[in-house]
Scaffold this active site. Structure first.
Site, short mmCIF file in Angstrom:
data_model
loop_
_atom_site.label_atom_id
_atom_site.label_comp_id
_atom_site.label_asym_id
_atom_site.label_seq_id
_atom_site.Cartn_x
_atom_site.Cartn_y
_atom_site.Cartn_z
N ASP A 12 21.31 18.76 38.75
CA ASP A 12 21.79 17.51 39.38
C ASP A 12 21.08 16.22 38.94
O ASP A 12 20.73 15.39 39.80
CB ASP A 12 21.70 17.63 40.92
CG ASP A 12 22.56 18.74 41.49
OD1 ASP A 12 23.24 19.44 40.73
OD2 ASP A 12 22.55 18.92 42.73
N LYS A 110 29.43 22.10 41.59
CA LYS A 110 29.27 22.78 42.89
C LYS A 110 29.49 21.78 44.01
O LYS A 110 29.33 20.58 43.82
CB LYS A 110 27.88 23.41 42.98
CG LYS A 110 26.78 22.39 42.86
CD LYS A 110 25.42 23.03 42.79
CE LYS A 110 24.33 21.99 42.65
NZ LYS A 110 24.25 21.02 43.77
N CYS A 155 18.36 21.15 46.15
CA CYS A 155 19.12 21.94 45.17
C CYS A 155 18.24 22.77 44.24
O CYS A 155 18.61 23.89 43.89
CB CYS A 155 20.08 21.03 44.41
SG CYS A 155 21.41 20.45 45.51
C1 VGL Z 1 21.30 17.53 46.83
C2 VGL Z 1 21.45 16.83 48.99
C3 VGL Z 1 22.83 16.83 48.92
C4 VGL Z 1 20.41 17.89 45.68
C5 VGL Z 1 22.67 17.55 46.73
O1 VGL Z 1 20.86 17.82 44.52
O2 VGL Z 1 19.24 18.25 45.93
N1 VGL Z 1 20.70 17.17 47.96
N2 VGL Z 1 23.44 17.20 47.78
#
Ligand code: VGL
Ligand code: ZN
Length: 201
Positions: A12, A110, A155
């Site tokens: 991410d 995702k 994540c």
């Molecule tokens: C994430 C919160 C919500 C992350 C993704 O990538 O850690 N955290 N969505």
């Protein structure tokens, strides 16, 4: 070069998790040059992308009266309600412009089902619905994973814990991650990862 059984999983590294983004992680952009450098050491490189529809249940905005960063209960358990982030097709969902993406063979998206969040690259937050990443890695003979990216305590940690549970040899390169650290979540995630046999370096 690492052995062919090793894969780099880059979690991410998207605009919304970097400074200026909707769910900015402090120093999120500082890890990018390190990650770019690591890509050359791995024969298998996977990127993940948080990829939510606008009506996603993890967004506080979709729960009238709820504050961002508050907790709610979903059918699958507790869920933090986040600021609206990484909406499919928006600039916030794009990878940071400095992240190298050419070396990656797979981009796994995702969190695309409106009713369920997916922190982990392996399973959605019900810990049961697979993303398909396990099968991809196993069919390519991968047994060891190095995890980097954002955020350490969500994540990255959820991915590391699932990977360890699936039997992969898991290392989190902490220097190439940054955390949200909501109410002690970083310390809790580190302890859980260590207890699960994840190597933190
Ligand atoms: C994430 C919160 C919500 C992350 C993704 O990538 O850690 N955290 N969505
Ligand atoms: Zn998300």
């Amino acid at each position: 070069m690492k052995p062919a059984t090793d894969a780099l999983i880059v979690i991410d590294v998207q605009n919304d998790f970097c400074p200026g983004g909707a769910l900015a992680v402090a120093g999120g952009d500082e890890i990018i040059s390190r990650i770019n450098g690591l890509m050359g050491d791995f024969a298998t490189v996977v990127l993940t992308q948080d990829w939510h529809p606008a009506n996603h249940a993890s967004f506080a905005a979709n729960h009238p009266g709820a504050e961002p960063f508050s907790l709610t209960t979903m059918p699958y358990g507790p869920q933090v309600l986040w600021p609206t982030h990484c909406v499919q097709g928006t600039a916030g969902a794009e990878f940071h412009k400095d992240l190298r993406t050419d070396p990656a063979q797979l981009v796994i998206r995702k969190g695309f089902r409106p009713e369920i969040d997916s922190y982990s690259a392996f399973f959605e937050n019900d810990h049961n619905t697979p993303t398909g990443l396990e099968g991809y890695l196993r069919s390519r003979g991968v047994t060891a994973l190095t995890l980097v990216g954002l955020a350490t305590d969500y994540c990255v940690a959820y991915s590391a814990l699932d990977a360890a549970r699936l039997g992969f040899n898991v290392t989190v390169l902490e220097g190439a991650t940054r955390a949200i650290d909501l109410n002690g979540s970083l310390a809790a995630a580190r302890a859980e990862m260590q207890a699960a046999g994840v190597r933190l370096t």
